[in-house]
Design a protein around this motif. Sequence first.
Motif, mmCIF file in Angstrom:
data_model
loop_
_atom_site.group_PDB
_atom_site.id
_atom_site.type_symbol
_atom_site.label_atom_id
_atom_site.label_comp_id
_atom_site.label_asym_id
_atom_site.label_seq_id
_atom_site.Cartn_x
_atom_site.Cartn_y
_atom_site.Cartn_z
ATOM 1 N N ILE A 149 1.014 -1.215 0.271
ATOM 2 C CA ILE A 149 0.060 0.084 -0.042
ATOM 3 C C ILE A 149 1.046 0.923 0.276
ATOM 4 O O ILE A 149 0.740 2.640 -0.908
ATOM 5 C CB ILE A 149 -0.570 0.104 0.648
ATOM 6 C CG1 ILE A 149 -2.088 -0.735 0.955
ATOM 7 C CG2 ILE A 149 -1.878 0.941 1.368
ATOM 8 C CD1 ILE A 149 -3.057 -1.334 -0.301
ATOM 9 N N CYS A 190 1.974 2.261 -2.907
ATOM 10 C CA CYS A 190 1.350 2.875 -4.770
ATOM 11 C C CYS A 190 0.780 3.347 -4.305
ATOM 12 O O CYS A 190 1.171 4.793 -5.009
ATOM 13 C CB CYS A 190 -0.200 2.217 -4.333
ATOM 14 S SG CYS A 190 0.028 -0.473 -5.183
ATOM 15 N N LEU A 217 -6.704 7.742 -7.768
ATOM 16 C CA LEU A 217 -5.952 6.294 -6.968
ATOM 17 C C LEU A 217 -6.025 5.694 -8.717
ATOM 18 O O LEU A 217 -5.847 4.246 -7.990
ATOM 19 C CB LEU A 217 -6.929 6.657 -6.117
ATOM 20 C CG LEU A 217 -6.642 7.021 -4.175
ATOM 21 C CD1 LEU A 217 -7.980 7.192 -3.010
ATOM 22 C CD2 LEU A 217 -5.730 6.762 -3.651
ATOM 23 N N LEU A 244 -7.208 1.154 -1.871
ATOM 24 C CA LEU A 244 -6.193 2.194 -1.313
ATOM 25 C C LEU A 244 -6.496 3.734 -0.621
ATOM 26 O O LEU A 244 -6.283 3.703 0.061
ATOM 27 C CB LEU A 244 -5.318 2.587 -2.370
ATOM 28 C CG LEU A 244 -4.402 2.119 -3.484
ATOM 29 C CD1 LEU A 244 -3.869 2.189 -4.617
ATOM 30 C CD2 LEU A 244 -3.397 1.252 -2.846
ATOM 31 N N GLN A 299 -5.173 4.642 2.741
ATOM 32 C CA GLN A 299 -4.739 5.635 2.999
ATOM 33 C C GLN A 299 -4.692 6.188 4.690
ATOM 34 O O GLN A 299 -3.896 7.224 4.885
ATOM 35 C CB GLN A 299 -4.050 6.770 2.057
ATOM 36 C CG GLN A 299 -5.356 7.446 2.023
ATOM 37 C CD GLN A 299 -5.721 7.968 0.302
ATOM 38 O OE1 GLN A 299 -4.543 7.932 -0.449
ATOM 39 N NE2 GLN A 299 -7.133 8.241 0.089
#
Length: 127
Positions: free
Chosen positions: A56, A59, A70, A96, A100
Amino acid sequence: MSKPKPARYRTTNWSTYSDALRKRGSLLIWLDKEIAWHAPHEGRPGRPPVFSNAAIQFCLSIKILFKLPLRQTAGMVASLLRLAGLDWPVPDYSTLCRRQKTLKVQIPYRRAGGPLNLLVDNEALTA
C-alpha cells in the motif's frame, strides 16, 4: 526607477543542454522481489487484509510522486509491475482509499538536480 534588465543566457553547447533536458524525465524504480506484497495472517477476527503495508505504501508513494488519482495510481502500479516482470495483484482504488487513512507516506522535498531513483525494498516499507 526603471526595471533591471533580465539576465540573458546563451546556450553554446546544445547537445549537453538537450541531454540535461532529457535526464530531467528519467525515472528508475527498483523493486525488491523479496518484498512482502501480501499481508501476513494476524489471527484477529474479521477478514484479513490482502495487501501488506509495504504494498500500500508503494502505491501511495507513486500516487504522491506523480500527483495521480487513486484509479490512475492502480493502473500505473499495474504497468510498473508488468514492466518488472512481476505477476503480483494490484490493490484497487477502494483498498488504497481505505488504507491511506492509516498509513502516512512522507516523501521529502528534493530539487530536480538529477534523475529520480525510487528504491522499494522490504526493510524500507515495513513498519
